[in-house]
Design an enzyme around this catalytic site. Sequence first.
Site, short mmCIF file in Angstrom:
data_model
loop_
_atom_site.label_atom_id
_atom_site.label_comp_id
_atom_site.label_asym_id
_atom_site.label_seq_id
_atom_site.Cartn_x
_atom_site.Cartn_y
_atom_site.Cartn_z
N ASP A 85 -37.83 -34.32 36.26
CA ASP A 85 -36.49 -34.79 36.58
C ASP A 85 -35.50 -33.71 36.16
O ASP A 85 -35.86 -32.70 35.55
CB ASP A 85 -36.22 -36.10 35.83
CG ASP A 85 -34.95 -36.83 36.30
OD1 ASP A 85 -34.45 -36.51 37.40
OD2 ASP A 85 -34.47 -37.70 35.56
N PHE B 222 -31.16 -38.39 38.26
CA PHE B 222 -31.86 -39.25 39.23
C PHE B 222 -32.61 -38.41 40.27
O PHE B 222 -32.52 -38.65 41.46
CB PHE B 222 -30.89 -40.21 39.92
CG PHE B 222 -30.01 -40.98 38.97
CD1 PHE B 222 -30.52 -41.49 37.78
CD2 PHE B 222 -28.67 -41.18 39.24
CE1 PHE B 222 -29.71 -42.19 36.90
CE2 PHE B 222 -27.85 -41.89 38.36
CZ PHE B 222 -28.37 -42.39 37.19
N HIS B 223 -33.38 -37.43 39.77
CA HIS B 223 -34.18 -36.56 40.64
C HIS B 223 -35.65 -36.60 40.26
O HIS B 223 -36.27 -35.55 40.04
CB HIS B 223 -33.66 -35.12 40.57
CG HIS B 223 -32.23 -34.96 40.95
ND1 HIS B 223 -31.48 -33.85 40.58
CD2 HIS B 223 -31.40 -35.75 41.67
CE1 HIS B 223 -30.26 -33.99 41.05
NE2 HIS B 223 -30.18 -35.12 41.71
N PRO B 224 -36.28 -37.77 40.17
CA PRO B 224 -37.69 -37.83 39.77
C PRO B 224 -38.60 -37.32 40.88
O PRO B 224 -38.35 -37.54 42.07
CB PRO B 224 -37.91 -39.32 39.51
CG PRO B 224 -36.97 -40.00 40.44
CD PRO B 224 -35.74 -39.12 40.45
#
Length: 558
Positions: free
Chosen positions: A295, A469-471
């Site tokens: 992330d 919020f970049h998993p």
Amino acid sequence: MHADFVIIGAGSAGSAMAARLSEDGKHSVIIIEHGGSDFGPFIQMPAALSYPMNMGTYDWGYRTEPEPGLGNRTLVAPRGKVIGGSSSINGMVFVRGHAEDFNHWAEQGASGWSFADVLPYYKRMETSHQNGTLGGEEGWRGTDGPLHVQRGQAVNPLFDAFIEAGSQAGYGVTQDYNGSRQEGFGLMEQTIHKGQRWSAAEAYLKPALKRKNVSLVRGLARRVVIENHRATGVEIEVRGQIQVIQAQREVIIAASAFNSPKLLMLSGIGPGDHLRQHGIDVVEDRPGVGANLQDHLEVYIQQECIQPITLYSKLNLVSKALIGAQWLFLRRGLGTSNQFEACGFIRSAAGVAYPDIQFHFLPGAIRYDGRAAAPMHGFQAHVGPMRSASRGAVTLRSADAKAAPVIRFNYMSHDEDWRDFRRAVRITREVFAQAAFDPYRGKEIQPGSTVESDEDIDSFIRDHAESAFHPCGTCRMGRADDPMAVVDPQTRVIGVDGLRVADSSIFPRVTNGNLNGPSIMTGEKAADHILGRTPLAPSNLEPWMNPDWRETDRLKQG
């Protein structure tokens, strides 16, 4: 209840695949989505972006486990539960990623996914609007794709000040970070069209659903049905009833970096010991399922603005109502923007080959989710490192498909994470201190002028860092003989026939910037692999690389 292709997840990649797999009319497609409609201003109005990710109607509502590197805080981990998936609840920022991100993918075993290979798919998927014209830098941008990408009007003078300050600090300017040169400060791009959010649902799914060979089925995917090591369908629950949708050719999972590995494990594909602990029969022992979770973290550096020109004056109920009415009836005004209209991608130190820090600039001092606004006029930069060494995992909480997965990122678990984050904080302060901000700059709101030492900055990061919020990465793509790879470069699940995964979970490593663009590109490219088409011809364009990156005195050492 059968189709040639059954796709689990109507999000960024799933919507793109549904459109591309069905466009020639030769194949039938069923796409399964647990969420509902994206109709209404909370999703469609760009300025309302803080609402849908905080609403159970549209978000799965996941949280991380306590994170030791962040003082045992649990962080929200939103993922879209709605048609369009996370593209319907995200910040609408469009970033392709740096060329070297994809070259690294190829080096790690994702052959055919180098930058030269993926650039044609980025061009195919987009219509780029710049300064009132289509396209941009010659040869680099698409002009007739389904995904509309625009720039904001940037009428607030703080946007120009931010870009000029980046230049004054010596970090350069880019005219198009999605073109040949990512490095530098410039205008940010948005997936917004004609004043409204342009999600994957708008770009791909809704047009596809007008075809007779595409159907949307609402329900919770419980598991992939596998017979003799071949995926034959998907078991779903609809209003308490169990049904099976048969796949005559293939099942494709595109359910997010959290739900895609969860579904594989529920279907018997994953770390064998872990599956047996939950009473799940092991179909294929793949230890990489759920591993490699990555992330981006970020902090907000906030500065008081001494001129009353920020979003602070628009946060009262009357102003919000007026903005909403102007958007609803005219599709004009502040409601048509996500307010992130300037950005930066820079190298944090000498010897760093390509940008490893990203900035989102906002002419207001307020959290991403709309809470905790500073009680004054202010502006802020969201800043964080792009390539953390930390890795986490997604595992099962139970064999119940309704149970949320266990999400552990292991944020800040490497010394270099702390070093890079300190540099990011200090560089942001350096940018805000430039002459371009002299007419606007007041006191530092956050972290505050007393936070100076490494220890103080580390404490600030530990208490205030939030997920961007970049998993991604939990079903990593790689060579078929790599024991930690989950899918091969054609997105086929290794060891199981008729099953693929295609979404951000297959990324070998997180890309520079926001992930919606790369996720849609993944769906576009995967569709060609699924159909057995020859991939688009590789590009021969050469991206810009800073010629001075090896010079020891080129950048400050932080």
